[in-house]
Write a protein that holds these residues in place. Structure first.
Motif, PDB file in Angstrom:
ATOM      1  N   LEU A 138       0.713  -1.051   0.041  1.00  0.00           N
ATOM      2  CA  LEU A 138       0.053   0.199  -0.100  1.00  0.00           C
ATOM      3  C   LEU A 138       0.902   1.261   0.077  1.00  0.00           C
ATOM      4  CD1 LEU A 138      -0.054   0.992   3.254  1.00  0.00           C
ATOM      5  CD2 LEU A 138      -1.650  -0.985   3.477  1.00  0.00           C
ATOM      6  N   ARG A 139       0.167   2.530  -0.267  1.00  0.00           N
ATOM      7  CA  ARG A 139       1.189   3.477  -0.523  1.00  0.00           C
ATOM      8  C   ARG A 139       0.859   4.600   0.420  1.00  0.00           C
ATOM      9  NH1 ARG A 139       0.208   4.025  -6.263  1.00  0.00           N
ATOM     10  NH2 ARG A 139       0.584   6.015  -6.247  1.00  0.00           N
ATOM     11  N   ARG A 140       1.819   5.165   1.115  1.00  0.00           N
ATOM     12  CA  ARG A 140       1.587   6.000   2.486  1.00  0.00           C
ATOM     13  C   ARG A 140       2.291   7.237   2.017  1.00  0.00           C
ATOM     14  NH1 ARG A 140       4.724   4.495   7.155  1.00  0.00           N
ATOM     15  NH2 ARG A 140       3.021   4.933   8.381  1.00  0.00           N
ATOM     16  N   PRO A 141       1.630   8.372   2.756  1.00  0.00           N
ATOM     17  CA  PRO A 141       2.344   9.717   2.569  1.00  0.00           C
ATOM     18  C   PRO A 141       3.746   9.784   3.245  1.00  0.00           C
ATOM     19  CG  PRO A 141       0.600   9.725   4.012  1.00  0.00           C
ATOM     20  CD  PRO A 141       0.314   8.326   3.154  1.00  0.00           C
ATOM     21  N   ILE A 142       4.425  10.584   2.833  1.00  0.00           N
ATOM     22  CA  ILE A 142       5.726  10.874   3.372  1.00  0.00           C
ATOM     23  C   ILE A 142       5.969  11.771   4.515  1.00  0.00           C
ATOM     24  CG2 ILE A 142       8.284  11.312   2.745  1.00  0.00           C
ATOM     25  CD1 ILE A 142       7.346  10.194  -0.058  1.00  0.00           C
ATOM     26  N   GLY A 143       5.292  12.873   4.400  1.00  0.00           N
ATOM     27  CA  GLY A 143       5.546  14.043   5.507  1.00  0.00           C
ATOM     28  C   GLY A 143       5.531  15.494   5.046  1.00  0.00           C
ATOM     29  N   VAL A 144       6.408  16.201   5.271  1.00  0.00           N
ATOM     30  CA  VAL A 144       6.413  17.593   4.743  1.00  0.00           C
ATOM     31  C   VAL A 144       7.111  17.537   3.390  1.00  0.00           C
ATOM     32  CG1 VAL A 144       7.093  20.018   5.332  1.00  0.00           C
ATOM     33  CG2 VAL A 144       6.214  18.431   7.238  1.00  0.00           C
ATOM     34  N   ALA A 145       6.464  18.409   2.518  1.00  0.00           N
ATOM     35  CA  ALA A 145       7.025  18.304   1.166  1.00  0.00           C
ATOM     36  C   ALA A 145       7.552  19.827   0.899  1.00  0.00           C
ATOM     37  CB  ALA A 145       5.846  18.136  -0.068  1.00  0.00           C
ATOM     38  N   GLY A 146       8.828  20.017   0.686  1.00  0.00           N
ATOM     39  CA  GLY A 146       9.099  21.390   0.293  1.00  0.00           C
ATOM     40  C   GLY A 146       8.892  21.472  -1.166  1.00  0.00           C
ATOM     41  N   ILE A 147       8.265  22.878  -1.664  1.00  0.00           N
ATOM     42  CA  ILE A 147       7.866  22.856  -3.186  1.00  0.00           C
ATOM     43  C   ILE A 147       8.653  24.165  -3.651  1.00  0.00           C
ATOM     44  CG2 ILE A 147       6.029  23.098  -4.826  1.00  0.00           C
ATOM     45  CD1 ILE A 147       6.044  20.372  -3.309  1.00  0.00           C
ATOM     46  N   ILE A 148       9.461  23.964  -4.634  1.00  0.00           N
ATOM     47  CA  ILE A 148      10.275  25.212  -5.051  1.00  0.00           C
ATOM     48  C   ILE A 148      10.125  25.400  -6.320  1.00  0.00           C
ATOM     49  CG2 ILE A 148      12.706  26.350  -5.155  1.00  0.00           C
ATOM     50  CD1 ILE A 148      13.606  24.341  -2.746  1.00  0.00           C
ATOM     51  N   THR A 149       9.685  26.512  -6.885  1.00  0.00           N
ATOM     52  CA  THR A 149       9.047  26.801  -8.298  1.00  0.00           C
ATOM     53  C   THR A 149       9.804  28.098  -9.150  1.00  0.00           C
ATOM     54  OG1 THR A 149       7.202  27.799  -7.672  1.00  0.00           O
ATOM     55  CG2 THR A 149       6.920  25.551  -7.786  1.00  0.00           C
ATOM     56  N   PRO A 150       9.834  27.776 -10.484  1.00  0.00           N
ATOM     57  CA  PRO A 150      10.220  28.806 -11.230  1.00  0.00           C
ATOM     58  C   PRO A 150       9.306  30.016 -11.490  1.00  0.00           C
ATOM     59  CG  PRO A 150      10.019  26.999 -12.623  1.00  0.00           C
ATOM     60  CD  PRO A 150       9.449  26.593 -11.212  1.00  0.00           C
ATOM     61  N   TRP A 151       9.630  30.879 -12.216  1.00  0.00           N
ATOM     62  CA  TRP A 151       8.375  31.826 -12.771  1.00  0.00           C
ATOM     63  C   TRP A 151       7.756  31.827 -13.902  1.00  0.00           C
ATOM     64  CZ3 TRP A 151      10.586  33.647 -16.923  1.00  0.00           C
ATOM     65  CH2 TRP A 151      11.836  33.259 -17.318  1.00  0.00           C
ATOM     66  N   ASN A 152       8.315  31.094 -14.709  1.00  0.00           N
ATOM     67  CA  ASN A 152       7.948  30.955 -16.140  1.00  0.00           C
ATOM     68  C   ASN A 152       6.281  30.367 -16.501  1.00  0.00           C
ATOM     69  OD1 ASN A 152       8.687  28.389 -15.770  1.00  0.00           O
ATOM     70  ND2 ASN A 152       9.544  28.271 -17.926  1.00  0.00           N
ATOM     71  N   PHE A 153       6.198  29.367 -15.435  1.00  0.00           N
ATOM     72  CA  PHE A 153       4.558  28.846 -15.467  1.00  0.00           C
ATOM     73  C   PHE A 153       4.081  28.914 -13.766  1.00  0.00           C
ATOM     74  CE2 PHE A 153       5.628  27.290 -19.308  1.00  0.00           C
ATOM     75  CZ  PHE A 153       4.697  27.085 -20.132  1.00  0.00           C
ATOM     76  N   PRO A 154       3.915  30.064 -13.476  1.00  0.00           N
ATOM     77  CA  PRO A 154       3.611  30.384 -12.050  1.00  0.00           C
ATOM     78  C   PRO A 154       2.412  29.662 -11.592  1.00  0.00           C
ATOM     79  CG  PRO A 154       3.629  32.438 -13.368  1.00  0.00           C
ATOM     80  CD  PRO A 154       3.786  31.384 -14.345  1.00  0.00           C
ATOM     81  N   MET A 155       1.592  29.337 -12.281  1.00  0.00           N
ATOM     82  CA  MET A 155       0.517  28.520 -11.574  1.00  0.00           C
ATOM     83  C   MET A 155       0.727  26.914 -12.065  1.00  0.00           C
ATOM     84  SD  MET A 155      -2.371  28.537  -9.901  1.00  0.00           S
ATOM     85  CE  MET A 155      -3.060  30.084  -9.877  1.00  0.00           C
ATOM     86  N   ALA A 156       0.696  26.532 -13.353  1.00  0.00           N
ATOM     87  CA  ALA A 156       1.047  25.256 -13.461  1.00  0.00           C
ATOM     88  C   ALA A 156       2.046  24.459 -12.898  1.00  0.00           C
ATOM     89  CB  ALA A 156       1.188  25.062 -15.404  1.00  0.00           C
TER      90      ALA A 156
END
Ligand code: NAD
Length: 495
Positions: A138-156
């Motif tokens: 079975l699949r379990r969540p992992i915990g706190v996810a750090g999400i770091i993104t660029p500016w060229n697709f700011p929503m997608a």
């Protein structure tokens, strides 16, 4: 008076601990301040991670289909606000309104896909090698996810990461690019309105060194999903090793479009123009090289240069505009530097080459669509990412040479071949070293339900989008249930 925005940490909109701020200006008109945003640091990151950790138990115990329903509602809210978000995004990072609408639509598509994934998240049941024993994963969540993104697709791009992270039961600390904080703020508002618990999502504005680095180094952050440059991706990969984080990296590209002598030349021309100058060339999948069969080279170059010369530059909110500004001064300077490199290397500047400051463009970061011809495979402008409206044209004498030239870069994100020959198309699918190959289409145009990512220095093997990204945000647990009532020894009792 410009609007002042805040971080979102531990269920509240708050200033940065230092109280420092930064202005966000419209790249089409730098007199216009889009908003004032916090400049955060390590203490803000620590508070955000604490909040995400506290929220983890409640969120992981929320049934996955219910988590999916919340994400679907986020898609509904984005649909209702699509026009307003798109206009703000154009003001914030410049690309034309049709394209920012597409950026939001990709987020909506991702929401509806993610919503249904809450009802899948499949594990396996598998026969045991022993009697009266049941095996499953079975699949379990992992915990706190750090999400770091660029500016060229700011929503997608944030939706590609944050929707699956949440559907899988992880909580989030989101560090958006400092050029697009308004779109990120709107996105977090939408998540909260849709019903994501307040502490489960946290937003920390600020720079790569001051916010990104402490997020990557934090022991309680169990995974990092990063999209951006290869140099930063390598640095993140190195430091994430210290805390054994799971890391997904989507990095740079040097994408090429091959045009064979049997191709529909008009179709290939439309593809090259859209691929090279759409989003002002600021896409990881932008067409940065066209590789032309020598039989059609001269005619294709004539058509390409004359069409590209007519592209209308301007503010992306003006419906007449075909090419918007670059995101900031640094990006314009990067293109200017590569124009210098191309000249020094002996390529022919066939179009453009200058920053553009005419008329309405006088107060923005505009750059002329630029084309170099007589580019050879070993030149830097044939191998390095530029990330702007600059196209290198290379000449080849046949299919094998075309594929060899296409592969002659450290990147491997997107690729394209225009040909009428089915056998060649299949050879290209097999032999091109890239995560994505288009047949008779340009190098750009991802779809939310398909895996997205690259090979070589474009990434570290993970994929965004589609079904594959859900693997990244979950860990597999293997379960054995022995109902035989006596000790059974695997690998021993049956042999
Ligand atoms: P960048 O690497 O400069 O920044 C990306 C993000 O990382 C930003 O939020 C930035 O603040 C942060 N950051 C910077 N230094 C950091 C550090 N040391 N530690 C942690 N975070 C840090 O990239 P950019 O200029 O914003 O975006 C352009 C690049 O992104 C191009 O190379 C492009 O090809 C790539 N890109 C790749 C994809 C893909 O899916 N492969 C998609 C879009 C953009």
């Amino acid at each position: 008076m410009s609007t002042r925005y805040q971080n979102y940490i531990a269920g509240k909109w708050v200033d940065s601990v230092s109280g420092e701020t930064a202005e966000n200006r419209n790249p089409a008109n730098w007199d216009e301040v889009v908003g004032i945003f916090p400049r955060s640091g390590k203490e803000d990151v620590n508070a955000a991670v604490r909040s995400a950790k506290e929220a983890f138990d409640e969120w992981r115990l929320t049934p996955a289909p219910a988590r999916g329903d919340i994400i679907r509602r986020a898609g509904d809210i984005m649909t209702a606000r699509k026009e307003e978000i798109s206009k703000n995004m154009t003001r914030e990072m410049g690309k034309i309104l049709d394209e920012t609408r597409g950026d939001v639509q990709e987020g909506i598509d991702t929401a509806y896909y993610a919503g249904t994934e809450g009802r899948r998240l499949f594990g396996h049941t598998v026969p045991s090698e022993l009697a009266n024993k049941f095996n499953m994963s079975l699949r379990r969540p992992i915990g706190v996810a750090g999400i770091i993104t660029p500016w060229n697709f700011p929503m997608a791009i944030p939706t590609w990461k944050i929707f699956p992270a949440l559907v899988c039961g992880n909580t989030v600390v989101f560090k958006p690019a400092s050029d697009t904080p308004l779109t990120a703020t709107t996105f977090v508002e939408i998540l909260l309105e849709a019903g994501v618990p307040p502490k489960a999502v946290n937003l920390v504005h600020g720079g790569g060194d001051s916010v990104g680095v402490p997020l990557v180094n934090h022991e309680e952050v169990k995974l990092i999903s990063f999209t951006g440059s290869t140099a930063v991706g390598k640095a993140i990969s190195r430091s994430a090793g210290d805390t054994l984080k799971r890391v997904s990296l989507e990095l740079g590209g040097k994408n090429a479009q091959i045009v064979m002598d049997d191709a529909d030349q008009d179709l290939a021309l439309e593809g090259a123009l859209w691929g090279a100058f759409g989003t002002t060339g600021q896409r990881c999948t932008a067409t940065s090289r066209v590789i032309l069969h020598s039989k059609i080279h001269d005619q294709f170059v004539d058509m390409l240069v004359s069409r590209a010369a007519k592209l209308r530059l301007g503010d992306g909110l003006n419906p007449e505009t075909e090419v918007g500004p670059m995101v900031n001064q640094y990006q314009v300077e990067t293109v200017q530097r590569y124009v210098g490199v191309g000249r020094e290397e002996g390529a022919t500047l066939a179009l453009g080459g200058n920053q553009y400051k005419e008329g309405d463009c006088a107060k923005g970061w505009f750059h002329e669509p630029t084309i170099f011809t007589d580019v050879t495979p070993e030149m830097r402008i044939a191998k390095e990412e530029v990330f702007g409206p600059m196209l290198s044209v290379l000449r080849v004498d046949g299919f094998e040479e075309a594929v060899r030239v296409l592969n002659n870069t450290k990147y491997g994100l997107s690729s394209s071949i225009y040909t009428a020959d089915v056998s060649r198309a299949f050879q290209a699918m097999r032999d091109i070293d890239a995560g994505i190959t288009y047949i008779n289409g340009p190098t750009i145009g991802a779809e939310a339900h398909m895996p997205f990512g690259g090979v070589k220095e474009t990434g570290n093997g993970h994929r965004e989008g589609g079904w594959e990204v859900y693997e990244f945000y979950t860990e597999t647990k293997t379960i054995f249930v022995d109902y035989s009532g006596h000790l059974q020894r695997a690998q021993i009792d049956n042999y």
